[in-house]
Structures are given as structure tokens and as C-alpha cells.
Design an enzyme around this catalytic site. Sequence first.
Site, PDB file in Angstrom:
ATOM      1  N   LYS A 196      11.341   2.289   9.616  1.00 27.17           N
ATOM      2  CA  LYS A 196      10.063   2.712   9.048  1.00 27.17           C
ATOM      3  C   LYS A 196       9.129   3.239  10.122  1.00 27.17           C
ATOM      4  O   LYS A 196       8.415   4.225   9.926  1.00 27.17           O
ATOM      5  CB  LYS A 196       9.429   1.551   8.281  1.00 27.17           C
ATOM      6  CG  LYS A 196      10.186   1.202   7.012  1.00 27.17           C
ATOM      7  CD  LYS A 196       9.843  -0.176   6.489  1.00 27.17           C
ATOM      8  CE  LYS A 196      10.793  -0.564   5.357  1.00 27.17           C
ATOM      9  NZ  LYS A 196      10.611  -1.947   4.924  1.00 27.17           N
ATOM     10  N   GLN A 243       7.228  -7.207   5.136  1.00 23.13           N
ATOM     11  CA  GLN A 243       8.685  -7.109   5.089  1.00 23.13           C
ATOM     12  C   GLN A 243       9.285  -8.361   4.454  1.00 23.13           C
ATOM     13  O   GLN A 243       9.020  -9.482   4.889  1.00 23.13           O
ATOM     14  CB  GLN A 243       9.254  -6.914   6.493  1.00 23.13           C
ATOM     15  CG  GLN A 243      10.758  -6.749   6.535  1.00 23.13           C
ATOM     16  CD  GLN A 243      11.236  -5.476   5.845  1.00 23.13           C
ATOM     17  OE1 GLN A 243      10.638  -4.424   5.983  1.00 23.13           O
ATOM     18  NE2 GLN A 243      12.326  -5.585   5.090  1.00 23.13           N
ATOM     19  N   ASP A 259       3.553  -0.637  -1.210  1.00 33.89           N
ATOM     20  CA  ASP A 259       4.800  -1.106  -1.814  1.00 33.89           C
ATOM     21  C   ASP A 259       4.717  -1.143  -3.336  1.00 33.89           C
ATOM     22  O   ASP A 259       5.735  -1.193  -4.021  1.00 33.89           O
ATOM     23  CB  ASP A 259       5.144  -2.509  -1.299  1.00 33.89           C
ATOM     24  CG  ASP A 259       6.318  -2.494  -0.348  1.00 33.89           C
ATOM     25  OD1 ASP A 259       6.979  -1.453  -0.240  1.00 33.89           O
ATOM     26  OD2 ASP A 259       6.589  -3.523   0.288  1.00 33.89           O
TER      27      ASP A 259
END
Length: 377
Positions: free
Chosen positions: A137, A181, A204
Site C-alpha cells: 500500500k 490493518q 476502507d
Amino acid sequence: MAAASMVFTDCSSTTAAARLLPFTRTTPLLLRTTQYAVVFPRRLIHPPRTLSIHSSSSSPSQLSTASIVSQNEKHEKSDTKLEIVNKRLDGKKVAEKIRGEIAEEVLRMKDAIGVVPGLAVILVGDREESATYVSKKKEACEVVGITSFEVHLPEDATEQEVLDSISGFNEDPSVHGILVQLPLPRHMDEQNILNAVSIEKDVDGFHPLNIGCLAMRGREPFFVPCTPKGCIELLHRYDIPIKGKRAVVIGRSNIVGMPVALLLQREDATVSIVHSRTKNPEELTKQADIVIAAVGQANMVRGSWIKPGAVVIDVGINPVEDKTKRSGFRLVGDVCYKEAKEIASAITPVPGGVGPMTIAMLLTNTLISAKRIHNFQ
């Protein structure tokens, strides 16, 4: 295979491989938005002292170009559509094209108002898998010119330390997207932590208000979860019709199955969900024009499950033993690729299908957030 014998697990390209513009059915990718953010009052606090910042931008000459449409413009079905080659829906190729579009917009925003989008990632523990995903990422951010922020906490960190890191990023004006994460250590309340992320920065798309708006007609979420959004974007980019089609989603996780079913409904598909209690899943799946598999079980969906001419999106990423590989394993999807490819009209490979699209959507959501926060069109 009987339904009772099937194993269904949450499958996500972010937790197991990767996981991100507000969703609108008239355009395949929105990089200019007129939607405004809701501003919630918060107490200003300093960012955590463990914060490390990384930023870089690529030269425009190194990036591919593509047309960028506004929210009020209808997408033209012309040169932006890709041709399906050898039945392969190439997520890697599409993601590269999207990154080029994002990089152009990042440069345009920086030149116009001096703002560079920022994405913060919080990693807890030393799981090699998670560290690899975070690294990917960060690399993707560097390619498009987005600033990356990272907090890496030890496995035995307290939940409050994670919440403090989130709070710092919530208040930091240079951060426009926050990603925690997953998975988190067992002693932490995942729901409590994810809910602490500001809805304006929840790139997200897992905040309950984002999911709630996604489920309601006439409402638009701030962000759509990345993997589901990537699946739909892939269909758009290849000009695969969804309206009026029968779609089957295999798996009902909060990360992929449920939100992708909601997105398909917004596209006016007739949607069925196959799960661990579904009777005759093969028979139901074989009726589908579009199959999206996200169960986390290697090669569960056989060729016999697929309707001739159907389109198959395989979200699964599963390691299987392979002594010919240096690693001792290879990655396969939830769909038996070799069998399904003989019957389907198009199918995503694993790897190289949904995974790259997921990261592209994460970058896209970060850009959308920055534009919304700074009212930049």
C-alpha cells in the site's frame, strides 16, 4: 458437494490480500466529486510520536493517462472500455490505468491548492503477511504521489494505544484516509477500533454509517468497501452489463459478500447469496450470469457450477501446497480456474484479478476524501 460440508470463511483482499469515490452507477470511476463532508467537532490532539511519514511522487511521463469524469458527467462507452482477451479480466492492467488517472488528479490538486492527499495505516504486531500488505500500500501511494503515514505498534500494545493513534490521525489535517490493518491481536475489540475511525476518513468503508447508507435506497455512503468496489469497477471497465442480470454472491462476510451484494442491487441486478446454510448451492450458482466468489476455500466452485457464458469474479486468495515453487505453495482462488475458464465468458485470474483492483480503490477513496474535505473539484 453438500451445503453442510462446505466451509465458508470471511475472504478479503485487505485482510488476506488487499481491501476502497462514493459509488454511483452511472460512472465507472469518479475522481472529481461534488459531495461534501460532514464535519464532526473533535478535540485536537497531537499525532502519536511513533508516527513515520513517507512521501514521493512519480513523474507524469511514467504514468499512463485516461479520461477522468465528474460526478455529473455520464461516462462515454468508447475508448475507456477494455477488450477481454483470452477470457481474462485483467485486474492488474485495469489497476495500472486507474493509478495513472489518480496520479494526474493528485498533481492537479497539488498545483491548484497545494494539498497532497494523505493515507495513514495502523499496523499492530509483526505478522509477515500484514507487513507485506502494508508495504504494498505504501508503494502504491508513492507511485501516485499520495503521502503515506504509518504507525507500527507491537503485538502486546493496548487497545487504547491503537485508539490514540486513530484519534491523532482523525485530527491531522494532512491525513485524508485511515486504514487499520486487519487482523488485530485477539485481545483487541476490532469493532470498537474500526468504529473509532472518523467516517470522513474511513477509506476502507467499514464504518457502520457507511454500510448503512450503502444498504439504503436514496442514500450515498462516504466510501464503499474496497474489494467490493473493485469487483464492480472491473465489470464497468470491461463494459460487462449488470442491469437486469442474475448475480450470485458466494459468501456473506461483512468485508466482501454483503457489500458486494448491495452494490449489485444498486446496479439493478437480481441478487442471490449462497452461504454455508444454502441448499443446493451448485444449482443456484449455475443460474447466474455473474458469479462473485468470496468464501476463502480453495477451488470450491467447480466448472460444473458455472452457467455457460457467465462472468466470474474470484475474490479468494488461498495458498495450496506446490513443491515446484520455492515458497512451497502457490495461490489459487475460490473458483477452479482451469475448469471455470472453459465454460465462462470471462473470469478473473488469481493472483492478478481482484487484488490489484482493491489497492487501486483504496487510493481512489483517499483522493476522493481529500477532494471532499478541501471542496476541490
